[in-house]
Motif scaffolding. Structure first.
Motif, PDB file in Angstrom:
ATOM      1  N   MET A 284       0.843  -1.170  -0.240  1.00  0.00           N
ATOM      2  CA  MET A 284      -0.110  -0.063   0.030  1.00  0.00           C
ATOM      3  C   MET A 284       0.831   1.235   0.031  1.00  0.00           C
ATOM      4  O   MET A 284       1.859   1.471   0.650  1.00  0.00           O
TER       5      MET A 284
ATOM      6  N   GLU B 212      -1.950  -4.281  -9.085  1.00  0.00           N
ATOM      7  CA  GLU B 212      -1.261  -3.419  -8.445  1.00  0.00           C
ATOM      8  C   GLU B 212      -0.086  -2.601  -9.204  1.00  0.00           C
ATOM      9  O   GLU B 212      -0.084  -1.276  -9.224  1.00  0.00           O
TER      10      GLU B 212
ATOM     11  N   ALA C  97      -9.068  -1.699  -3.327  1.00  0.00           N
ATOM     12  CA  ALA C  97      -8.583  -2.929  -2.728  1.00  0.00           C
ATOM     13  C   ALA C  97      -8.267  -3.780  -3.769  1.00  0.00           C
ATOM     14  O   ALA C  97      -8.943  -4.048  -4.677  1.00  0.00           O
TER      15      ALA C  97
ATOM     16  N   ALA D 213      -5.586   4.674   0.227  1.00  0.00           N
ATOM     17  CA  ALA D 213      -5.925   3.683  -0.923  1.00  0.00           C
ATOM     18  C   ALA D 213      -7.320   3.698  -1.551  1.00  0.00           C
ATOM     19  O   ALA D 213      -8.040   3.885  -0.592  1.00  0.00           O
TER      20      ALA D 213
ATOM     21  N   GLN E 233     -12.732   3.533   5.281  1.00  0.00           N
ATOM     22  CA  GLN E 233     -11.335   3.883   4.730  1.00  0.00           C
ATOM     23  C   GLN E 233     -11.014   4.658   3.442  1.00  0.00           C
ATOM     24  O   GLN E 233      -9.861   4.919   3.246  1.00  0.00           O
TER      25      GLN E 233
ATOM     26  N   SER F 266      -3.577   1.728  -4.017  1.00  0.00           N
ATOM     27  CA  SER F 266      -4.090   0.362  -3.817  1.00  0.00           C
ATOM     28  C   SER F 266      -3.703  -0.293  -2.484  1.00  0.00           C
ATOM     29  O   SER F 266      -2.598   0.088  -1.893  1.00  0.00           O
ATOM     30  N   ASP F 267      -4.432  -0.976  -2.169  1.00  0.00           N
ATOM     31  CA  ASP F 267      -4.405  -1.981  -0.738  1.00  0.00           C
ATOM     32  C   ASP F 267      -4.364  -3.318  -1.074  1.00  0.00           C
ATOM     33  O   ASP F 267      -5.504  -3.741  -1.214  1.00  0.00           O
TER      34      ASP F 267
ATOM     35  N   ARG G 181      -4.060  -7.227  -0.207  1.00  0.00           N
ATOM     36  CA  ARG G 181      -4.574  -8.214   1.174  1.00  0.00           C
ATOM     37  C   ARG G 181      -4.747  -9.525   0.718  1.00  0.00           C
ATOM     38  O   ARG G 181      -5.488 -10.088  -0.254  1.00  0.00           O
TER      39      ARG G 181
END
Ligand code: RP5
Length: 164
Positions: free
Chosen positions: A1, A25, A9, A6, A59, A35-36, A38
């Motif tokens: 991130m 990404e 997601a 971000a 968020q 972006s984030d 996970r």
């Protein structure tokens, strides 16, 4: 991130999915969209998925890209828990080369949509471009960067095939 907030997601069912999902990404990074990423599995970490989605909008997340392989429920379960647009990327790697994940992701029953992309890296990249197109509707700077990307892509296509 990145340090910036971000907006997109990128979630995936397994760390093994990253080798494909990093294409999303990378594409977002080229468009300067934070972006984030996970690892969140609908099967193995269901509580993590709910916790993540509960705070997603607060968020500042605006789009969720969800990549998963095999019996790929991640995008569908994600869409069940958020009204954010969910972009599903079916991942290869199984004995069925991602056809299983494609069908699992695309065949959502009416009522909870998942926008489904191509299997693998092309899908991850296009999901990122689609996320950018969604953001571009209300963000002229993103729209401009997306237009420049497309112009440059067009300019990079040779008129004749390469010959050895
Ligand atoms: C899915 O199962 C993941 O998205 C992954 O593509 C697939 C296999 O996971 P691993 O066994 O490689 O962790 O949930």
């Amino acid at each position: 991130m990145s340090e910036e907030r971000a907006r997109v997601a990128i979630i995936m069912g397994s760390p093994n999915d990253w080798k494909v999902m990093e294409a999303a990404e990378k594409m977002l990074g080229e468009l300067e969209i934070a972006s984030d990423a996970r690892v969140i599995s609908a099967h193995r970490t269901p509580a993590r998925l709910l916790a993540y989605l509960e705070q997603a909008e607060q968020q500042g997340l605006e789009v969720v890209i969800a990549g998963a392989g095999m019996a790929a429920h991640l995008a569908g379960v994600t869409a069940a828990h958020t009204q954010l647009p969910v972009l599903g990327v079916p991942l290869p790697g199984s004995d069925l080369n991602g056809l299983d994940a494609l069908l699992a992701t695309v065949q959502m029953p009416g009522g909870i949509p998942v926008a489904t992309f191509a299997i693998g890296k092309a899908g991850a990249k296009n999901a990122a471009l689609f996320a950018a197109a969604i953001l571009a509707l209300k963000d002229p700077a993103v729209a401009e960067r997306l237009a420049k990307f497309r112009e440059s892509q067009t300019a990079g296509v040779p008129e004749r095939p390469p010959r050895d």
